[in-house]
Motif scaffolding. Structure first.
Motif, PDB file in Angstrom:
ATOM      1  N   ASP A   6      -8.823   2.298   2.139  1.00 45.38           N
ATOM      2  CA  ASP A   6      -7.522   2.871   2.471  1.00 45.38           C
ATOM      3  C   ASP A   6      -7.137   3.995   1.506  1.00 45.38           C
ATOM      4  OD1 ASP A   6      -7.429   1.073   4.520  1.00 45.38           O
ATOM      5  OD2 ASP A   6      -6.186  -0.387   3.447  1.00 45.38           O
ATOM      6  N   LEU A   7      -7.421   3.799   0.199  1.00 42.97           N
ATOM      7  CA  LEU A   7      -7.070   4.836  -0.780  1.00 42.97           C
ATOM      8  C   LEU A   7      -7.976   6.053  -0.636  1.00 42.97           C
ATOM      9  CD1 LEU A   7      -6.297   2.648  -3.920  1.00 42.97           C
ATOM     10  CD2 LEU A   7      -4.686   4.140  -2.727  1.00 42.97           C
ATOM     11  N   SER A   8      -9.297   5.837  -0.402  1.00 38.98           N
ATOM     12  CA  SER A   8     -10.140   7.026  -0.278  1.00 38.98           C
ATOM     13  C   SER A   8      -9.779   7.834   0.958  1.00 38.98           C
ATOM     14  CB  SER A   8     -11.638   6.738  -0.323  1.00 38.98           C
ATOM     15  OG  SER A   8     -11.938   5.433  -0.057  1.00 38.98           O
ATOM     16  N   ARG A   9      -9.400   7.132   2.038  1.00 38.19           N
ATOM     17  CA  ARG A   9      -9.003   7.869   3.238  1.00 38.19           C
ATOM     18  C   ARG A   9      -7.705   8.635   2.984  1.00 38.19           C
ATOM     19  NH1 ARG A   9      -9.359   3.845   6.697  1.00 38.19           N
ATOM     20  NH2 ARG A   9      -7.176   3.325   6.304  1.00 38.19           N
ATOM     21  N   THR A  10      -6.752   7.977   2.343  1.00 41.12           N
ATOM     22  CA  THR A  10      -5.444   8.609   2.137  1.00 41.12           C
ATOM     23  C   THR A  10      -5.528   9.794   1.184  1.00 41.12           C
ATOM     24  OG1 THR A  10      -4.426   6.464   2.466  1.00 41.12           O
ATOM     25  CG2 THR A  10      -3.060   8.137   1.435  1.00 41.12           C
ATOM     26  N   PHE A  11      -6.317   9.664   0.113  1.00 43.60           N
ATOM     27  CA  PHE A  11      -6.340  10.732  -0.903  1.00 43.60           C
ATOM     28  C   PHE A  11      -7.592  11.606  -0.841  1.00 43.60           C
ATOM     29  CE2 PHE A  11      -3.261   7.683  -2.570  1.00 43.60           C
ATOM     30  CZ  PHE A  11      -2.229   8.527  -2.942  1.00 43.60           C
ATOM     31  N   GLN A  12      -8.506  11.290   0.087  1.00 41.50           N
ATOM     32  CA  GLN A  12      -9.714  12.097   0.257  1.00 41.50           C
ATOM     33  C   GLN A  12     -10.545  12.224  -1.029  1.00 41.50           C
ATOM     34  OE1 GLN A  12     -10.832  13.660   3.368  1.00 41.50           O
ATOM     35  NE2 GLN A  12      -9.481  11.983   3.952  1.00 41.50           N
ATOM     36  N   PHE A  69       0.830  -1.204   0.000  1.00 42.18           N
ATOM     37  CA  PHE A  69       0.000   0.000   0.000  1.00 42.18           C
ATOM     38  C   PHE A  69       0.868   1.259   0.000  1.00 42.18           C
ATOM     39  CE2 PHE A  69      -2.521   3.431   1.671  1.00 42.18           C
ATOM     40  CZ  PHE A  69      -3.652   3.335   0.868  1.00 42.18           C
ATOM     41  N   ALA A  70       1.941   1.214   0.775  1.00 36.68           N
ATOM     42  CA  ALA A  70       2.850   2.366   0.823  1.00 36.68           C
ATOM     43  C   ALA A  70       3.451   2.625  -0.561  1.00 36.68           C
ATOM     44  CB  ALA A  70       3.958   2.113   1.849  1.00 36.68           C
ATOM     45  N   ARG A  71       3.777   1.527  -1.274  1.00 31.14           N
ATOM     46  CA  ARG A  71       4.328   1.682  -2.635  1.00 31.14           C
ATOM     47  C   ARG A  71       3.281   2.253  -3.583  1.00 31.14           C
ATOM     48  NH1 ARG A  71       5.748  -3.568  -4.859  1.00 31.14           N
ATOM     49  NH2 ARG A  71       5.234  -4.358  -2.788  1.00 31.14           N
ATOM     50  N   ILE A  72       2.035   1.749  -3.457  1.00 29.36           N
ATOM     51  CA  ILE A  72       0.946   2.246  -4.311  1.00 29.36           C
ATOM     52  C   ILE A  72       0.762   3.753  -4.081  1.00 29.36           C
ATOM     53  CG2 ILE A  72      -1.563   2.166  -4.653  1.00 29.36           C
ATOM     54  CD1 ILE A  72      -1.374  -0.888  -3.975  1.00 29.36           C
ATOM     55  N   GLU A  73       0.757   4.137  -2.808  1.00 32.87           N
ATOM     56  CA  GLU A  73       0.558   5.542  -2.476  1.00 32.87           C
ATOM     57  C   GLU A  73       1.660   6.403  -3.108  1.00 32.87           C
ATOM     58  OE1 GLU A  73       0.396   6.424   1.726  1.00 32.87           O
ATOM     59  OE2 GLU A  73       0.559   8.585   1.319  1.00 32.87           O
ATOM     60  N   PHE A 108     -18.412  -4.223  -3.903  1.00 30.81           N
ATOM     61  CA  PHE A 108     -19.170  -3.226  -3.132  1.00 30.81           C
ATOM     62  C   PHE A 108     -18.487  -2.818  -1.835  1.00 30.81           C
ATOM     63  CE2 PHE A 108     -22.388  -5.315  -5.824  1.00 30.81           C
ATOM     64  CZ  PHE A 108     -22.609  -4.215  -6.649  1.00 30.81           C
ATOM     65  N   THR A 109     -17.826  -3.764  -1.174  1.00 32.91           N
ATOM     66  CA  THR A 109     -17.115  -3.365   0.046  1.00 32.91           C
ATOM     67  C   THR A 109     -15.677  -2.948  -0.272  1.00 32.91           C
ATOM     68  OG1 THR A 109     -16.282  -5.582   0.473  1.00 32.91           O
ATOM     69  CG2 THR A 109     -18.430  -5.027   1.428  1.00 32.91           C
ATOM     70  N   GLY A 110     -15.134  -3.419  -1.388  1.00 31.20           N
ATOM     71  CA  GLY A 110     -13.747  -3.104  -1.734  1.00 31.20           C
ATOM     72  C   GLY A 110     -12.746  -4.040  -1.078  1.00 31.20           C
ATOM     73  N   GLU A 111     -13.251  -5.195  -0.612  1.00 32.24           N
ATOM     74  CA  GLU A 111     -12.375  -6.103   0.142  1.00 32.24           C
ATOM     75  C   GLU A 111     -11.832  -7.227  -0.744  1.00 32.24           C
ATOM     76  OE1 GLU A 111     -13.967  -6.625   4.304  1.00 32.24           O
ATOM     77  OE2 GLU A 111     -13.591  -8.717   3.707  1.00 32.24           O
ATOM     78  N   ARG A 158      -6.105 -11.235   2.199  1.00 35.34           N
ATOM     79  CA  ARG A 158      -7.520 -11.498   2.412  1.00 35.34           C
ATOM     80  C   ARG A 158      -8.082 -10.573   3.491  1.00 35.34           C
ATOM     81  NH1 ARG A 158     -10.928 -17.045   3.022  1.00 35.34           N
ATOM     82  NH2 ARG A 158     -12.880 -15.919   2.890  1.00 35.34           N
ATOM     83  N   GLY A 159      -9.196  -9.933   3.179  1.00 35.61           N
ATOM     84  CA  GLY A 159      -9.828  -9.035   4.152  1.00 35.61           C
ATOM     85  C   GLY A 159      -9.276  -7.620   4.127  1.00 35.61           C
ATOM     86  N   GLU A 160      -8.178  -7.392   3.405  1.00 35.13           N
ATOM     87  CA  GLU A 160      -7.650  -6.023   3.292  1.00 35.13           C
ATOM     88  C   GLU A 160      -8.563  -5.232   2.352  1.00 35.13           C
ATOM     89  OE1 GLU A 160      -5.444  -4.941   5.131  1.00 35.13           O
ATOM     90  OE2 GLU A 160      -4.118  -6.594   5.713  1.00 35.13           O
ATOM     91  N   ASN A 161      -8.575  -3.906   2.533  1.00 31.91           N
ATOM     92  CA  ASN A 161      -9.526  -3.100   1.785  1.00 31.91           C
ATOM     93  C   ASN A 161      -8.869  -1.857   1.173  1.00 31.91           C
ATOM     94  OD1 ASN A 161     -11.639  -1.321   1.013  1.00 31.91           O
ATOM     95  ND2 ASN A 161     -13.046  -2.528   2.264  1.00 31.91           N
TER      96      ASN A 161
END
Ligand SMILES: [Zn+2]
Length: 298
Positions: free
Chosen positions: A79-85, A26-30, A58-61, A72-75
């Motif tokens: 995480d992206l909507s929170r990080t980039f608003q 996720f850090a790399r994606i960001e 629908f949940t993004g999981e 599994r179970g990561e979302n």
């Protein structure tokens, strides 16, 4: 980064390296996303994701995805909507590419469209009136695992002889290797692409492999035409880069098998977004979910 007309403004890529864990990925994606925004010099309005499945659109999981068992179970959507608003959405990668071809590619203005990608597997996305077809609970239809020959090779789906086990790139290679003589001179580094090249150079066994591939591709497509008779089927993926070798046999197979429907009205079109189909598809996922009026209509 993709604009409202489906044009790529900037891009970055790296291996998934799933074993290093979701947090690190996720850090790399960001970091990559920030880099692409910087290069494009634009603000983002949303984030779309096309991922190998199963995922919950629908949940993004992430579900039990073969390639990232520990995710599994990561979302990533949350995480992206929170990080980039911004809003974010995720779909199966074949659905994402289907949405891209429907909105900005070879399937534009087709009311009933099926997108098929043939590579290491066979994936599909079904789009009716601009909307992605979904099964119960958002299930993605696994058209690559429809049955073609019950006496065929076993597949992880539970069937013997499903379409993917007979016609995906690895199936073409497996058949070829089972047939080639011990002293075959081009045995090293065989791929579907290489077999198609050898066929072009006049290699008899490779030509047989191409005929067999075209026949199985045709049978699967004939099933789809009999079931749905869509306006168009768009063909993409690495194996379809050699489509010119397959099309004649595919058409013959369809015309010999689909007599109860107006099969000649289903257009077979080659994907038009090329290497960027998955990337553009990810962007189209966001438009499909949050901005159906944006860009060209799907
Ligand atoms: Zn299967």
């Amino acid at each position: 980064m993709v604009d409202d007309n489906g044009h790529v403004l900037s891009r970055a890529q790296c291996p998934t390296d799933a074993e290093r864990g979701y947090k690190e990925a996720f850090a790399r994606i960001e970091q990559m996303l920030r880099g692409t925004f910087h290069v494009a010099g634009e603000k983002i309005t949303g984030i779309g994701i096309g991922s190998t499945g199963p995922i919950d659109p629908f949940t993004g999981e992430f579900g039990e995805v073969n390639f990232f068992p520990a995710w599994r179970g990561e979302n990533p959507v949350n995480d992206l909507s929170r990080t980039f608003q911004v809003t974010a959405a995720m779909e199966n990668d074949a659905d994402a590419a289907a949405l891209a071809e429907a909105g900005w590619g070879a399937g534009r203005n087709k009311k009933r469209l099926i997108y098929i990608t043939v590579g290491t597997g066979i994936g599909a996305g079904v789009i009716f009136d601009g909307h992605l077809y979904r099964g119960v609970d958002g299930a993605h239809p696994e058209i690559g695992h429809c049955l073609i020959d019950a006496s065929g090779p076993p597949c992880s789906c539970g069937f013997h002889g499903c379409w993917e086990s007979l016609a995906a790139g690895p199936a073409m290679v497996a058949w070829f290797e089972s047939q080639m003589p011990k002293d075959y001179p081009h045995a090293a580094h065989l791929t579907a692409k290489r077999i198609c090249e050898l066929a072009g150079e006049g290699d008899t066994l490779a030509q047989q492999a191409v005929d067999r591939e075209a026949r199985y591709l045709g049978l699967g497509l004939a099933n789809l035409i009999t079931l749905f008779t869509p306006d168009a089927i768009v063909l993409g993926g690495s194996v379809m880069k050699s489509a010119v070798l397959f099309l004649e046999t595919i058409r013959k197979t369809i015309s010999g098998a689909c007599r109860y429907v107006p099969f000649e009205k289903t257009e077979l079109a080659l994907a038009s977004l090329g290497e960027d189909a998955n990337l553009i598809g990810a962007a189209r996922v966001w438009h499909h979910r949050f901005n159906p009026e944006g860009g060209s209509r799907a």
